[in-house]
Scaffold this active site. Structure first.
Site, PDB file in Angstrom:
ATOM      1  N   ASP A 178      11.333   0.240   7.958  1.00 13.40           N
ATOM      2  CA  ASP A 178       9.995   0.535   8.453  1.00 13.40           C
ATOM      3  C   ASP A 178       9.657   1.860   7.771  1.00 13.40           C
ATOM      4  O   ASP A 178      10.186   2.901   8.164  1.00 13.40           O
ATOM      5  CB  ASP A 178       9.978   0.698   9.975  1.00 13.40           C
ATOM      6  CG  ASP A 178       8.569   0.935  10.473  1.00 13.40           C
ATOM      7  OD1 ASP A 178       7.894   1.834   9.930  1.00 13.40           O
ATOM      8  OD2 ASP A 178       8.122   0.225  11.396  1.00 13.40           O
ATOM      9  N   HIS A 179       8.847   1.816   6.740  1.00 18.13           N
ATOM     10  CA  HIS A 179       8.759   3.021   5.903  1.00 18.13           C
ATOM     11  C   HIS A 179       8.143   4.208   6.650  1.00 18.13           C
ATOM     12  O   HIS A 179       8.309   5.344   6.235  1.00 18.13           O
ATOM     13  CB  HIS A 179       8.034   2.735   4.588  1.00 18.13           C
ATOM     14  CG  HIS A 179       6.551   2.670   4.670  1.00 18.13           C
ATOM     15  ND1 HIS A 179       5.874   1.582   5.159  1.00 18.13           N
ATOM     16  CD2 HIS A 179       5.591   3.573   4.339  1.00 18.13           C
ATOM     17  CE1 HIS A 179       4.575   1.816   5.115  1.00 18.13           C
ATOM     18  NE2 HIS A 179       4.362   3.020   4.623  1.00 18.13           N
ATOM     19  N   HIS A 241       5.031  -0.017  12.625  1.00 19.96           N
ATOM     20  CA  HIS A 241       4.834   1.430  12.455  1.00 19.96           C
ATOM     21  C   HIS A 241       4.326   2.123  13.728  1.00 19.96           C
ATOM     22  O   HIS A 241       4.814   3.194  14.096  1.00 19.96           O
ATOM     23  CB  HIS A 241       3.830   1.712  11.326  1.00 19.96           C
ATOM     24  CG  HIS A 241       4.109   0.970  10.052  1.00 19.96           C
ATOM     25  ND1 HIS A 241       5.379   0.770   9.577  1.00 19.96           N
ATOM     26  CD2 HIS A 241       3.291   0.377   9.144  1.00 19.96           C
ATOM     27  CE1 HIS A 241       5.329   0.091   8.434  1.00 19.96           C
ATOM     28  NE2 HIS A 241       4.069  -0.158   8.154  1.00 19.96           N
TER      29      HIS A 241
HETATM   30  C1  BG6 Z   1       2.183  -1.257   5.204  1.00 16.49           C
HETATM   31  C2  BG6 Z   1       1.103  -2.245   5.486  1.00 16.49           C
HETATM   32  O1  BG6 Z   1       3.322  -1.535   5.963  1.00 16.49           O
HETATM   33  O2  BG6 Z   1       1.715   0.058   5.524  1.00 16.49           O
HETATM   34  C3  BG6 Z   1      -0.160  -1.906   4.722  1.00 16.49           C
HETATM   35  O3  BG6 Z   1       1.546  -3.543   5.127  1.00 16.49           O
HETATM   36  C4  BG6 Z   1      -0.575  -0.491   4.992  1.00 16.49           C
HETATM   37  O4  BG6 Z   1      -1.222  -2.786   5.070  1.00 16.49           O
HETATM   38  C5  BG6 Z   1       0.594   0.457   4.774  1.00 16.49           C
HETATM   39  O5  BG6 Z   1      -1.632  -0.168   4.109  1.00 16.49           O
HETATM   40  C6  BG6 Z   1       0.243   1.868   5.189  1.00 16.49           C
HETATM   41  O6  BG6 Z   1       1.253   2.728   4.771  1.00 16.49           O
HETATM   42  P1  BG6 Z   1       0.952   4.234   4.419  1.00 16.49           P
HETATM   43  O7  BG6 Z   1       2.280   4.826   4.119  1.00 16.49           O
HETATM   44  O8  BG6 Z   1       0.027   4.218   3.219  1.00 16.49           O
HETATM   45  O9  BG6 Z   1       0.268   4.828   5.597  1.00 16.49           O
END
Ligand code: BG6
Length: 490
Positions: A178-179, A241
């Site tokens: 989950d980045h 997230h």
């Molecule tokens: C991803 C989603 O997990 O997270 C995307 O699939 C989204 O739709 C993205 O744009 C948002 O990540 P960040 O790091 O740009 O806030």
């Protein structure tokens, strides 16, 4: 931590994520001496690339503007090898095994392997099965499987996928990404909370009136309609997230920093999360979809007019939820979670709103009667700010809101490690703290299934909002009902 030698096998090596995030992340680790010099990367994909062509792609990805020393970039990319693969054909795995074994001896990698699946989810189950079947997991070293989201599309599919993975890799070796958990300020939440006695002692329903978490995006669906049409904001962002950030805010202090202890506390939050029946979903969850609008002076189309989107689509591109964590610490404190595409700003922020004092000594004479807020700025700025009230010079007794701020990335913006850099590193050293454990994933799906089922079964409205705004008015009303308003990211 000493980073062990390892072979990284990347499925989906010619894809967007690999180019935009994974190669630059590995390169940063390499530059910072956080990658063992004994390493090799095997990229796989359907394309017929040679290793030389692949290395050129890697060079382009890590140093598009020729900013770094040529020799460093060349040496780094010389560790990359490519093998074209049909991931549903066992012969491909035999060839992969041959190459992996060869590189294992060439670089003296001790049989350590990290398999990274940056692929369409339909292959998530198949690949590990073949890896085991073809003997790739039988080496003297460790084996880790890194798996991107989405992990299933509901509880049942996630459970099936998980069962399939467990046939080949034990839970401790599965690193579900989950980045958001790799983001600097999301990791900082626990330090801010447990490293400061002043916060932890008031971090509860006696002093906190509500918590808001906003992750707003300006981009639309872009070229991802085939995936997004089936997921919507709720599966794309809320299931993972947003709930992960909520867990970090709400968890109890762990008994130590062992990954197990931290993840145990996180999962307890989900066990106390109030699961909604259909009527409660209708009352507490607002869904929306963007209409056309103007953003940065440019006209943007409505979601239903985007490429490959069904003109009748009922997909949510926005969701706002009021959720409750029914435990001693949080009983009665609403957590408001909001995320959406084509909103006014690209920002993620957590706002902890404190209760007002017991008596309005100064407030009566003031228009500036603001509650104390602790804002955790996750992105693009990384830092904290605390809103307090003070007295304006001269005047008395009115109030002036003042802000104490700390910016984490202002001075050294370029050097903030990207989420993927931290997560790759953690996986290489075997630290699973910031990866999601199966019990977390299962509970979050159970909660989300309750919402999506209600949306299927009940006539719950999908509110349209103009692109470039902060979502439908109804999301504002959700908070107004409780006497709050959204604090937009600052
Ligand atoms: C991803 C989603 O997990 O997270 C995307 O699939 C989204 O739709 C993205 O744009 C948002 O990540 P960040 O790091 O740009 O806030």
């Amino acid at each position: 931590n000493q980073v062990p030698e390892a072979c990284i096998v990347l499925f989906g090596a010619t894809g967007d994520l690999a180019h935009r995030k994974l190669y630059p992340a590995l390169f940063q680790l390499y530059q910072k001496d956080k990658l063992n010099e004994k390493f090799a990367v095997i990229g796989t994909g359907r394309k017929e690339l040679t290793s030389e062509q692949f290395q050129e792609e890697v060079r382009q990805s890590v140093d598009p503007n020729g900013k770094y020393a040529q020799e460093t970039v060349d040496t780094f990319s010389s560790h990359f090898y490519f093998i074209p693969m049909d991931v549903s054909d066992s012969q491909s795995y035999r060839e992969l095994k041959e190459l992996a074994d060869e590189l294992d001896s060439k670089y003296d990698l001790g049989g350590n392997r990290m398999y990274y699946l940056s692929m369409a989810p339909r292959f998530f189950g198949t690949i590990p099965t073949f890896l085991k079947q073809e003997g790739l997991t039988e080496t003297d070293g460790w084996q880790r499987l890194v798996i991107e989201k989405p992990f299933g599309h509901d509880l049942q599919s996630a459970t099936e996928l998980n069962e399939q993975l467990l046939q080949s890799f034990p839970e401790e070796s599965i690193y579900r990404i989950d980045h958001y958990l790799g983001k600097e300020m999301v990791q900082n939440i626990q330090v801010i909370r447990f490293g400061n006695a002043i916060f932890e002692s008031i971090w509860n329903n006696k002093y906190i009136s509500s918590v808001q978490i906003t992750a707003s995006e300006t981009l639309g669906v872009e070229d991802r309609a085939s995936y997004y049409e089936k997921s919507g904001a709720i599966l794309d962002m809320l299931q993972n997230h947003m709930l992960q950030m909520a867990m970090m805010v709400a968890m109890e202090p762990p008994g130590g920093l062992d990954p197990k202890l931290i993840r145990d506390e996180k999962v307890k939050v989900l066990r106390s999360l109030r699961f909604y029946n259909e009527d409660e979903v209708a009352k507490n969850i607002i869904r929306g979809q963007y209409k056309e609008g103007t953003m940065n002076g440019k006209e943007v189309p409505a979601y239903v007019n985007e490429d490959n989107v069904d003109p009748q689509s009922k997909t949510d591109t926005f969701v706002a939820a009021r959720v409750f964590i029914d435990n001693f610490r949080w009983a009665g404190v609403p957590f408001y979670l909001r995320t959406g595409k084509r909103l006014a700003t690209k920002a993620t922020e957590i706002v902890v709103q404190f209760k007002k004092g017991p008596m309005a000594l100064y407030h009566e004479n003031s228009d500036n009667d603001q509650p104390n807020l602790l804002r955790i700025h996750v992105q693009p700025d990384e830092g904290l700010s605390l809103s307090l009230n003070a007295k304006p010079q001269g005047d008395y007794p009115t109030l002036l809101p003042i802000d104490m701020s700390y910016c984490n990335n202002c001075e050294n913006e370029m050097n903030t490690p990207e989420a993927y850099e931290k997560l790759m590193y953690d996986c290489l050293v075997g630290d699973s703290t910031y990866f999601t454990r199966w019990d977390e994933v299962a509970l979050s799906w159970e909660f989300i299934d309750g919402i999506t089922n209600a949306w299927k079964n009940k006539d719950i409205p999908l509110y349209k909002y103009t692109s470039g705004t902060m979502g439908p008015l109804e999301a504002e009303e959700l908070l107004n009902e409780d006497g709050y308003t959204w604090w937009n990211p600052t």
